[in-house]
Design a protein around this motif. Structure first.
Motif, PDB file in Angstrom:
ATOM      1  N   THR A  97      39.626  78.591  37.716  1.00  0.00           N
ATOM      2  CA  THR A  97      38.171  78.766  37.661  1.00  0.00           C
ATOM      3  C   THR A  97      37.665  79.126  39.058  1.00  0.00           C
ATOM      4  O   THR A  97      37.876  78.373  40.019  1.00  0.00           O
ATOM      5  CB  THR A  97      37.463  77.477  37.174  1.00  0.00           C
ATOM      6  N   PRO A  98      36.998  80.312  39.164  1.00  0.00           N
ATOM      7  CA  PRO A  98      36.620  80.828  40.482  1.00  0.00           C
ATOM      8  C   PRO A  98      35.891  79.835  41.389  1.00  0.00           C
ATOM      9  O   PRO A  98      36.149  79.786  42.584  1.00  0.00           O
ATOM     10  CB  PRO A  98      35.745  82.035  40.141  1.00  0.00           C
ATOM     11  N   SER A  99      35.021  78.997  40.827  1.00  0.00           N
ATOM     12  CA  SER A  99      34.273  78.124  41.743  1.00  0.00           C
ATOM     13  C   SER A  99      35.208  77.124  42.431  1.00  0.00           C
ATOM     14  O   SER A  99      34.967  76.721  43.566  1.00  0.00           O
ATOM     15  CB  SER A  99      33.162  77.397  41.009  1.00  0.00           C
ATOM     16  N   SER A 212      32.703  76.546  34.933  1.00  0.00           N
ATOM     17  CA  SER A 212      33.203  76.986  33.632  1.00  0.00           C
ATOM     18  C   SER A 212      33.182  78.503  33.642  1.00  0.00           C
ATOM     19  O   SER A 212      32.430  79.108  34.394  1.00  0.00           O
ATOM     20  CB  SER A 212      32.296  76.488  32.524  1.00  0.00           C
ATOM     21  N   ARG A 213      33.969  79.115  32.780  1.00  0.00           N
ATOM     22  CA  ARG A 213      33.965  80.563  32.717  1.00  0.00           C
ATOM     23  C   ARG A 213      32.643  81.052  32.134  1.00  0.00           C
ATOM     24  O   ARG A 213      31.919  80.327  31.459  1.00  0.00           O
ATOM     25  CB  ARG A 213      35.165  81.074  31.932  1.00  0.00           C
ATOM     26  N   VAL A 214      32.361  82.311  32.366  1.00  0.00           N
ATOM     27  CA  VAL A 214      31.025  82.835  32.127  1.00  0.00           C
ATOM     28  C   VAL A 214      30.550  82.653  30.681  1.00  0.00           C
ATOM     29  O   VAL A 214      29.406  82.274  30.440  1.00  0.00           O
ATOM     30  CB  VAL A 214      30.942  84.312  32.595  1.00  0.00           C
ATOM     31  N   VAL A 228      19.914  81.394  31.751  1.00  0.00           N
ATOM     32  CA  VAL A 228      21.206  82.038  31.975  1.00  0.00           C
ATOM     33  C   VAL A 228      21.147  82.644  33.373  1.00  0.00           C
ATOM     34  O   VAL A 228      20.202  83.368  33.687  1.00  0.00           O
ATOM     35  CB  VAL A 228      21.420  83.152  30.922  1.00  0.00           C
ATOM     36  N   LYS A 229      22.120  82.322  34.212  1.00  0.00           N
ATOM     37  CA  LYS A 229      22.076  82.810  35.593  1.00  0.00           C
ATOM     38  C   LYS A 229      23.017  83.991  35.766  1.00  0.00           C
ATOM     39  O   LYS A 229      24.239  83.831  35.662  1.00  0.00           O
ATOM     40  CB  LYS A 229      22.449  81.689  36.557  1.00  0.00           C
ATOM     41  N   LEU A 230      22.444  85.154  36.057  1.00  0.00           N
ATOM     42  CA  LEU A 230      23.265  86.337  36.271  1.00  0.00           C
ATOM     43  C   LEU A 230      23.556  86.452  37.758  1.00  0.00           C
ATOM     44  O   LEU A 230      22.650  86.717  38.561  1.00  0.00           O
ATOM     45  CB  LEU A 230      22.532  87.601  35.822  1.00  0.00           C
ATOM     46  N   VAL A 231      24.808  86.244  38.117  1.00  0.00           N
ATOM     47  CA  VAL A 231      25.175  86.332  39.525  1.00  0.00           C
ATOM     48  C   VAL A 231      25.032  87.785  39.977  1.00  0.00           C
ATOM     49  O   VAL A 231      25.568  88.699  39.335  1.00  0.00           O
ATOM     50  CB  VAL A 231      26.622  85.808  39.737  1.00  0.00           C
ATOM     51  N   ASP A 232      24.262  87.974  41.044  1.00  0.00           N
ATOM     52  CA  ASP A 232      24.012  89.308  41.608  1.00  0.00           C
ATOM     53  C   ASP A 232      23.552  90.331  40.564  1.00  0.00           C
ATOM     54  O   ASP A 232      23.893  91.515  40.633  1.00  0.00           O
ATOM     55  CB  ASP A 232      25.263  89.811  42.356  1.00  0.00           C
ATOM     56  N   LYS A 237      31.514  94.093  35.851  1.00  0.00           N
ATOM     57  CA  LYS A 237      32.050  94.229  34.495  1.00  0.00           C
ATOM     58  C   LYS A 237      33.388  93.523  34.339  1.00  0.00           C
ATOM     59  O   LYS A 237      34.154  93.419  35.297  1.00  0.00           O
ATOM     60  CB  LYS A 237      32.246  95.708  34.164  1.00  0.00           C
ATOM     61  N   ARG A 238      33.650  93.099  33.127  1.00  0.00           N
ATOM     62  CA  ARG A 238      34.949  92.528  32.794  1.00  0.00           C
ATOM     63  C   ARG A 238      35.422  93.128  31.480  1.00  0.00           C
ATOM     64  O   ARG A 238      34.605  93.502  30.635  1.00  0.00           O
ATOM     65  CB  ARG A 238      34.838  91.003  32.617  1.00  0.00           C
ATOM     66  N   SER A 239      36.744  93.162  31.308  1.00  0.00           N
ATOM     67  CA  SER A 239      37.324  93.580  30.024  1.00  0.00           C
ATOM     68  C   SER A 239      37.740  92.309  29.312  1.00  0.00           C
ATOM     69  O   SER A 239      38.707  91.658  29.719  1.00  0.00           O
ATOM     70  CB  SER A 239      38.550  94.447  30.256  1.00  0.00           C
ATOM     71  N   GLY A 315      32.138  81.254  50.266  1.00  0.00           N
ATOM     72  CA  GLY A 315      33.500  81.801  50.145  1.00  0.00           C
ATOM     73  C   GLY A 315      33.700  82.688  48.930  1.00  0.00           C
ATOM     74  O   GLY A 315      34.809  83.110  48.633  1.00  0.00           O
ATOM     75  N   TYR A 316      32.610  83.001  48.209  1.00  0.00           N
ATOM     76  CA  TYR A 316      32.751  83.782  46.978  1.00  0.00           C
ATOM     77  C   TYR A 316      32.616  85.275  47.253  1.00  0.00           C
ATOM     78  O   TYR A 316      31.861  85.699  48.103  1.00  0.00           O
ATOM     79  CB  TYR A 316      31.666  83.362  45.979  1.00  0.00           C
ATOM     80  N   GLN A 317      33.407  86.039  46.561  1.00  0.00           N
ATOM     81  CA  GLN A 317      33.261  87.490  46.590  1.00  0.00           C
ATOM     82  C   GLN A 317      33.583  87.948  45.176  1.00  0.00           C
ATOM     83  O   GLN A 317      34.579  87.493  44.585  1.00  0.00           O
ATOM     84  CB  GLN A 317      34.251  88.098  47.590  1.00  0.00           C
ATOM     85  N   ARG A 321      34.697  95.466  38.922  1.00  0.00           N
ATOM     86  CA  ARG A 321      35.217  95.768  37.580  1.00  0.00           C
ATOM     87  C   ARG A 321      36.727  95.589  37.531  1.00  0.00           C
ATOM     88  O   ARG A 321      37.405  95.619  38.563  1.00  0.00           O
ATOM     89  CB  ARG A 321      34.788  97.154  37.104  1.00  0.00           C
ATOM     90  N   ARG A 322      37.219  95.419  36.321  1.00  0.00           N
ATOM     91  CA  ARG A 322      38.622  95.056  36.184  1.00  0.00           C
ATOM     92  C   ARG A 322      39.059  95.478  34.777  1.00  0.00           C
ATOM     93  O   ARG A 322      38.726  94.846  33.800  1.00  0.00           O
ATOM     94  CB  ARG A 322      38.659  93.541  36.384  1.00  0.00           C
ATOM     95  N   VAL A 323      39.734  96.636  34.740  1.00  0.00           N
ATOM     96  CA  VAL A 323      40.151  97.176  33.437  1.00  0.00           C
ATOM     97  C   VAL A 323      41.676  97.322  33.427  1.00  0.00           C
ATOM     98  O   VAL A 323      42.243  97.945  34.326  1.00  0.00           O
ATOM     99  CB  VAL A 323      39.503  98.568  33.168  1.00  0.00           C
TER     100      VAL A 323
HETATM  101  N1  UDP Z   1      28.954  84.677  36.209  1.00  0.00           N
HETATM  102  C1  UDP Z   1      27.588  84.719  36.099  1.00  0.00           C
HETATM  103  N2  UDP Z   1      26.910  83.569  35.733  1.00  0.00           N
HETATM  104  C2  UDP Z   1      27.558  82.389  35.442  1.00  0.00           C
HETATM  105  C3  UDP Z   1      28.986  82.364  35.537  1.00  0.00           C
HETATM  106  C4  UDP Z   1      29.661  83.516  35.921  1.00  0.00           C
HETATM  107  O1  UDP Z   1      26.952  85.753  36.323  1.00  0.00           O
HETATM  108  O2  UDP Z   1      26.894  81.405  35.079  1.00  0.00           O
HETATM  109  C5  UDP Z   1      29.687  85.913  36.591  1.00  0.00           C
HETATM  110  C6  UDP Z   1      30.666  85.764  37.749  1.00  0.00           C
HETATM  111  O3  UDP Z   1      30.000  85.961  38.992  1.00  0.00           O
HETATM  112  C7  UDP Z   1      31.680  86.863  37.468  1.00  0.00           C
HETATM  113  C8  UDP Z   1      31.694  86.939  35.949  1.00  0.00           C
HETATM  114  O4  UDP Z   1      30.527  86.275  35.493  1.00  0.00           O
HETATM  115  O5  UDP Z   1      31.239  88.089  37.993  1.00  0.00           O
HETATM  116  C9  UDP Z   1      32.920  86.339  35.295  1.00  0.00           C
HETATM  117  O6  UDP Z   1      33.086  85.043  35.762  1.00  0.00           O
HETATM  118  P1  UDP Z   1      34.221  84.065  35.219  1.00  0.00           P
HETATM  119  O7  UDP Z   1      34.025  82.727  35.858  1.00  0.00           O
HETATM  120  O8  UDP Z   1      34.255  84.062  33.739  1.00  0.00           O
HETATM  121  O9  UDP Z   1      35.632  84.616  35.742  1.00  0.00           O
HETATM  122  P2  UDP Z   1      36.211  85.866  36.562  1.00  0.00           P
HETATM  123  O10 UDP Z   1      36.209  87.023  35.616  1.00  0.00           O
HETATM  124  O11 UDP Z   1      35.345  86.148  37.760  1.00  0.00           O
HETATM  125  O12 UDP Z   1      37.580  85.408  36.918  1.00  0.00           O
END
Ligand code: UDP
Length: 362
Positions: A97-99, A212-214, A228-232, A237-239, A315-317, A321-323
């Motif tokens: 988990t990224p955090s 937790s995951r998004v 719902v908090k949209l980071v940046d 994008k994610r696949s 420390g987050y970056q 996108r990731r395909v």
């Molecule tokens: N994210 C978000 N709001 C949240 C949680 C996650 O905008 O409440 C974003 C996060 O910054 C990332 C994406 O959703 O760009 C996917 O995050 P996730 O933790 O599911 O895993 P990742 O794909 O980064 O490994």
């Protein structure tokens, strides 16, 4: 309403050879689904280890399943004897988990790296096949339109951006396993999951803000009237890959017909399911609105924009996108993902909002 065309596989495949599979971390998201599918679809035996059993209660009754409750950091003796008695080893224990990469990188290092290095060495020592979970994170900031297992560069951010510790750990383990394969005959397959989603990802009733995951976090916030908090801004994008598709692929990897998966690396993902995080949020609001009990909450859902630094820490970056390219899995394993995002979300929401578990009817 999405048209749920998802069909449950009801054919029991008797795979050509009997195997005993060791799953370390069997109560995790991938481990629990994998164990269940192996038990339902094959004649293989599964030996599982985990701290808990909340996601595998249905496996516990199965005659081909043996469970050991334990802490991998403390029970290396048990792990070594389990490795000796099994044919294939899947070390799925890891913090992913990224955090936590940002907040507790040393804990991530100890569990994800140190304990798995020992497992890799034990597989070398006892000549056992290892099927190791690499990660889509290893590609990092790679600019390729689709990531290729044998061509794409693995591109990480600076050391001060601690998010990359997980990616770096997994890359090192990939390279270690590769080297043992080449120089000490370790039989291995590396697989790279791309944003697997599904019912047992995290608990939507009990997410930890930022860890937790998004999908889990968004669903929890919508049904509980939290923004719902949209980071940046959610442009990244994610696949997304439905767990069941991923597990089908893993089954083929473990089966390893004619040794086709030996010495291989496979992306497991769905290139056709690329969505922005904002699109994911909007789709979730719409779908949650179709459950009568939550229609009002969905109607009142609020979307907020927050910075990555505020949400996760300095420390987050992010990964823009990731395909995956899944040509390799298609060519070698004859596997392709088939589940679209709406169906995947619907099955996940049915589990949390209606208590319906599609896996149990398989
Ligand atoms: N994210 C978000 N709001 C949240 C949680 C996650 O905008 O409440 C974003 C996060 O910054 C990332 C994406 O959703 O760009 C996917 O995050 P996730 O933790 O599911 O895993 P990742 O794909 O980064 O490994």
């Amino acid at each position: 309403m999405p048209n749920v065309k998802y069909r449950l596989a009801n054919i029991v495949l008797k795979m050509d050879s009997e195997k005993k599979i060791l799953i370390l971390g069997v109560n995790g998201f991938i481990g629990s689904s994998l164990a269940w599918k192996i038990l339902k679809r094959t004649n293989w035996k599964v030996l599982g280890m985990d701290l808990g059993d909340s996601k595998i209660l249905h496996c516990l009754q199965e005659k081909n399943f043996t469970f050991h409750r334990g802490n991998a950091l403390e029970e290396t003796g048990w792990i070594e004897s389990a490795i000796k008695e099994c044919d294939v080893v899947l070390p799925l224990i890891a913090i992913a988990t990224p955090s936590l990469y940002v907040k507790d990188p040393l804990r991530v290092y100890r569990l994800d790296f140190e304990s798995n290095v020992e497992v890799v060495k034990m597989c070398v020592k006892h000549s056992k096949r290892i099927v190791f979970p690499s990660t889509s994170e290893v590609y990092g900031l790679c600019p390729d339109a689709e990531f290729d297992e044998f061509e794409s560069n693995l591109t990480l951010g600076p050391v001060a951006k601690e998010r990359w510790i997980y990616s770096c750990i997994k890359q090192m383990l990939d390279r270690l396993i590769w080297a043992y394969g080449k120089h000490e005959n370790l039989k291995f397959t590396l697989f790279r999951p791309f944003n697997f989603i599904g019912p047992k990802l995290d608990d939507i009733n009990n997410p930890k803000e930022g860890s937790s995951r998004v999908l889990t976090q968004f669903a929890h916030n919508i049904i509980n009237g939290k923004p719902v908090k949209l980071v940046d801004g959610g442009k990244q994008k994610r696949s997304f890959t439905f767990i069941d598709d991923g597990i089908e692929c893993l089954l083929k990897i473990i089966e390893n017909k004619n040794g086709c998966a030996d010495g291989e690396i496979f992306n497991i993902g769905n290139p056709g399911m690329e969505f922005s995080i904002r699109e994911l949020a909007e789709m979730l609001v719409e779908l949650i609105g179709t459950y009568p009990k939550y229609a009002e909450a969905a109607k009142n859902a609020k979307i907020e924009v927050v910075s990555g630094d505020d949400y996760y820490g300095k420390g987050y970056q992010d990964v823009p996108r990731r395909v995956p390219s899944v040509k390799r899995a298609e060519k070698i394993l004859g596997w392709k993902p088939t589940t679209d995002l709406r169906t995947a979300l619907k099955l996940t929401l049915d589990y949390h909002l209606l208590g319906k578990d599609y896996e149990l009817s398989q």
